[in-house]
Design a protein around this motif. Structure first.
Motif: not given
Length: 321
Positions: A171-176, A198-203
């Protein structure tokens, strides 16, 4: 903003049934060529060819992972808006789209089961570690307090493991982006991060000692319970410095010095904790200035049962402008 020619090119690239189906699927999260081949029931060469066209147009991005490649929608804001507008008007009751999403759900269920099996197989060893230090919930709260309310645009989590830090800071980052060398852990992380928020988070698979392949820089880098696995922790900090923006921050969570030799023998720990002096020296050599060094003493009934319970330390440092 996009030029007329760019928009025409993007519309051409997406204006084909299979490629539009691929974009709709990738809007649900990162997927491999193997996943997409199984969902669309098309040959691997055909799927790869369509993905190549989408990649060359800039509509999707590649996330190499050993012999595999995962794909995700572009993080470019203008191109992302174009995709979103297109998919927003797509009939999700279309029989083909419904079937694609059903097969995607089946694959996600299988992946979730694999993740559950992995957790179960390793639960005993993880529990052995957890009772030795402050509860993870307390560590997470301390991390949030240490970072404060400063906006996070680009987050890089090195040695992401099960994706706990990405989830914590979602919730605190624009892209992870989370990097880890262990594919089993990445499978767990993908299952954990599978959700609408969590669509803006990738691994992706990667070596935290070699970040040359990353095509962007970050304003926050986190290294959570990773450095003690390394023979040369300072090398990881040096490498992190290469992809941290001036004015950016790096947050390290790890153990204070201890003498639990069984962690080296049974859990592959190479270093038995870190002193404040050592961490400050490594941070300085990597071009950082430590601003916070906070010890979290072990508390609670389970920790009280261990005379030599571990202290967790949080270090926050900045890279000068």
């Amino acid at each position: 903003m996009l030029s007329l020619d760019e928009i025409v090119g993007l519309l051409k690239a997406s204006g084909e049934p299979t490629r539009l189906r691929l974009l709709a699927l990738l809007a649900e999260g990162d997927l491999s060529v193997k996943d997409l081949t199984a969902i669309l029931h098309q040959s691997q060469p055909r799927i790869s060819r369509h993905l190549k066209l989408l990649y060359e147009s800039g509509l999707v991005e590649r996330l190499p992972e050993g012999a595999w490649v995962y794909y995700c929608l572009t993080r470019d804001e203008a191109k992302g808006d174009l995709i979103s507008a297109t998919l927003r008007h797509l009939d999700h009751d279309d029989a083909m789209i419904v079937r694609d999403l059903e097969r995607l759900h089946q694959i996600k269920e299988a992946n979730a089961q694999q993740a559950a099996d992995y957790f179960r197989q390793n639960a005993e060893r993880w529990d052995e570690l957890r009772v030795l230090h402050v509860p993870e919930s307390a560590v997470e709260q301390a991390v949030l307090e240490t970072l404060g309310d400063r906006p996070i645009r680009q987050l890089l989590d090195l040695g992401t493991g099960t994706g706990s830090i990405l989830s914590l800071l979602a919730d605190r980052c624009r892209d992870g982006l989370g990097l880890d060398a262990n594919r089993s852990m990445l499978a767990v992380a993908r299952s954990r991060l599978d959700g609408p928020n969590h669509g803006h988070l990738h691994v992706q698979q990667g070596d935290l000692l070699d970040l040359a392949t990353l095509d962007r820089k970050f304003d926050l880098i986190t290294i959570h319970q990773v450095l003690h696995y390394l023979d040369d922790p300072s090398a990881a900090l040096q490498e992190a410095g290469r992809v941290l923006l001036p004015g950016g921050r790096i947050l390290v969570v790890d153990f204070a010095p201890h003498d639990h030799e069984f962690l080296r023998k049974d859990h592959a720990h190479r270093r038995l904790g870190f002193s404040h002096d050592a961490m400050r020296r490594w941070m300085h050599d990597a071009g950082f200035e430590v601003t916070v060094a906070r010890d979290l003493e072990p508390t609670g009934l389970e920790c009280d049962q261990h005379d030599d319970a571990l202290t967790v330390t949080i270090w926050l440092a900045e890279k000068p402008e």
